[in-house]
Design an enzyme around this catalytic site. Sequence first.
Site, PDB file in Angstrom:
ATOM      1  N   HIS A  88       6.256  -8.547 -35.562  1.00  0.00           N
ATOM      2  CA  HIS A  88       5.743  -9.465 -34.544  1.00  0.00           C
ATOM      3  C   HIS A  88       6.115  -8.988 -33.141  1.00  0.00           C
ATOM      4  CE1 HIS A  88       5.901 -13.787 -32.775  1.00  0.00           C
ATOM      5  NE2 HIS A  88       4.630 -13.453 -32.912  1.00  0.00           N
ATOM      6  N   GLU A 119       1.971  -6.505 -34.403  1.00  0.00           N
ATOM      7  CA  GLU A 119       1.187  -7.511 -33.686  1.00  0.00           C
ATOM      8  C   GLU A 119       1.683  -7.525 -32.253  1.00  0.00           C
ATOM      9  OE1 GLU A 119       0.733 -11.790 -32.126  1.00  0.00           O
ATOM     10  OE2 GLU A 119       2.475 -10.480 -32.240  1.00  0.00           O
ATOM     11  N   ASP A 175       0.645  -9.342 -28.048  1.00  0.00           N
ATOM     12  CA  ASP A 175      -0.168 -10.306 -27.293  1.00  0.00           C
ATOM     13  C   ASP A 175      -0.755  -9.637 -26.055  1.00  0.00           C
ATOM     14  OD1 ASP A 175       0.806 -12.608 -28.900  1.00  0.00           O
ATOM     15  OD2 ASP A 175       2.718 -12.081 -27.965  1.00  0.00           O
ATOM     16  N   HIS A 214       3.298 -12.302 -23.444  1.00  0.00           N
ATOM     17  CA  HIS A 214       3.069 -13.532 -24.210  1.00  0.00           C
ATOM     18  C   HIS A 214       2.825 -14.732 -23.316  1.00  0.00           C
ATOM     19  CE1 HIS A 214       4.221 -17.157 -26.480  1.00  0.00           C
ATOM     20  NE2 HIS A 214       3.774 -16.520 -27.551  1.00  0.00           N
ATOM     21  N   GLU A 261      -3.468  -9.697 -30.481  1.00  0.00           N
ATOM     22  CA  GLU A 261      -3.711 -11.119 -30.235  1.00  0.00           C
ATOM     23  C   GLU A 261      -4.219 -11.308 -28.817  1.00  0.00           C
ATOM     24  OE1 GLU A 261      -0.571 -14.088 -30.848  1.00  0.00           O
ATOM     25  OE2 GLU A 261      -1.837 -15.506 -29.737  1.00  0.00           O
TER      26      GLU A 261
HETATM   27  O1  G3P Z   1      -0.202 -13.721 -34.088  1.00  0.00           O
HETATM   28  C1  G3P Z   1       0.839 -14.465 -34.612  1.00  0.00           C
HETATM   29  C2  G3P Z   1       1.705 -15.051 -33.541  1.00  0.00           C
HETATM   30  O2  G3P Z   1       2.010 -14.052 -32.616  1.00  0.00           O
HETATM   31  C3  G3P Z   1       1.086 -16.217 -32.834  1.00  0.00           C
HETATM   32  O3  G3P Z   1       1.938 -16.903 -31.991  1.00  0.00           O
HETATM   33  O4  G3P Z   1       2.928 -17.496 -29.854  1.00  0.00           O
HETATM   34  O5  G3P Z   1       3.976 -15.725 -31.211  1.00  0.00           O
HETATM   35  O6  G3P Z   1       1.834 -15.301 -30.059  1.00  0.00           O
HETATM   36  P1  G3P Z   1       2.699 -16.320 -30.725  1.00  0.00           P
HETATM   37 MG    MG Z   2       1.242 -13.333 -30.816  1.00  0.00          MG
END
Ligand code: G3P
Ligand code: MG
Length: 262
Positions: free
Chosen positions: A12, A39, A41, A54, A114
């Site tokens: 993540h 993953e 953002d 993020h 994302e």
């Molecule tokens: O994509 C999964 C997760 O990253 C979604 O929530 O807030 O951590 O970006 P967040």
């Molecule tokens: Mg995310």
Amino acid sequence: MPRWPYPRIVAHRGGGKAAPENTLAAIRLGAELGFGGVEFDVMLSGDGVPVLIHDQKLERTTSGRGLVSAHSAAQLARLDAGAWKGRRWRGEPVPRLEQAAELCRALGLWANVEIKPANGFERRTGEAVARAARALWQGAPLAPVLSSFSPLALGAAREAAPELPRGLLLKRRIPPHWLEMTRDLECVALHCEGRLLTQALVRAMHDAGVAVLAWTVNDPRAASKLLRWGVDCLVTDAVKRIGADFAAAAPRRGFWRRLRPK
Ligand code: G3P
Ligand code: MG
């Protein structure tokens, strides 16, 4: 083509909790730890450049202040996005999507990009990220999956680069019309908060031809259970406890537990 041709365990925000989120250092660490995918953002800078971050505000993870959308990509590149996590990470910039894509491709990492639009920028962000991703991953063995909580952003991504796979992110609840939403946006996957999933839901999603990604799963027992249910992908912050080989080891753990004398 299998339902989920991508890695099963994904770090993540690049390197989970082990590195400053959404930085190139985090992505490098994800690869060093053996992950096949990460993953991260992506939001737009004030001048429309996709960058990894993020929050809509800079304070939590960078040396800057105010809104991301009030800064150009050049200004963001001068900020420190590593120091908040510790001295050893000082000097990490806010990366552009272009840099992250190049790094992922060089390291052989698959990416779940994302789309994280600032309020009011949903369509613009979806379109810009999809266009950039199409160009940056051209000819890659595995296309990135573009995901978002924002149906508007995903709709714009579909218009801009329909061939790139999409995932709809769901949090707090899984709405009863999840299948309709998935079909409307032509998504290949539902990215669900792990704690919201049940075995019946996973089965129903699979029966409908939809892949299931669970985030952010940090408890190994929960991770094992989700994998037993057939969840296609887990996104984790606990990159040391739930390593890249966790999926291979998990079924055996369950098997031995069942055989253990009471
Ligand atoms: O994509 C999964 C997760 O990253 C979604 O929530 O807030 O951590 O970006 P967040
Ligand atoms: Mg995310």
